[in-house]
Design a protein around this motif. Sequence first.
Motif: not given
Lengths: 113, 113
Positions: B1-2, B103-104
């Motif tokens: 998951x981000x 990372x987003x």
Amino acid sequence: DVKVTQSSRYLVKRTGEKVFLECVQDMDHENMFWYRQDPGLGLRLIYFSYDVKMKEKGDIPEGYSVSREKKERFSLILESASTNQTSMYLCASSWTLKSNEQFFGPGTRLTVL
Amino acid sequence: SQQGEEDPQALSIQEGENATMNCSYKTSINNLQWYRQNSGRGLVHLILIRSNEREKHSGRLRVTLDTSKKSSSLLITASRAADTASYFCATDTRSGNTGKLIFGQGTTLQVKP
């Protein structure tokens, strides 16, 4: 300057083919990473390696394997390419003991037909 | 998951204006980094802010970090057309010494001349 190179900028393969993506860094980095980038999904980590012959699964390892026989080289292998593996693949590397800023290669845009 | 979520997803401004992008995250961090990506290329590291820092400057970039709110912002002052790119935040979540970052999904910035 740190340099991370990837073997191809663009690659077209057929479904079922075995695909090798190679990444080489010239700064003696311990850590190397493979990401895929898809619109709307950002960067997703496939595999990473923190030492020669060491590897760990990232968030989406299914359908991929990796090889790190030498410190400077990290290969991503698609054992049997599928159309849903069409994507931009980014390789990165970083030091362990310094700030873990990642240095990226230019990317490989892979199309699987 | 981000871990990181950028806001807004897209931003369009005129040259000379300031651009502000925000990033929120969920877990404790060692540091937070911002990267830039020009279309079809790899990511380039811009700036790193450690968890014990509140603000950092680099040229026209200003980054703030609020660990109580688990959020960061990137301000680009006096924007130029050449600043047109996607910007990503990345968090080091203290997961051992692997150098792994999360990372987003990025903010796409368009600067109109």
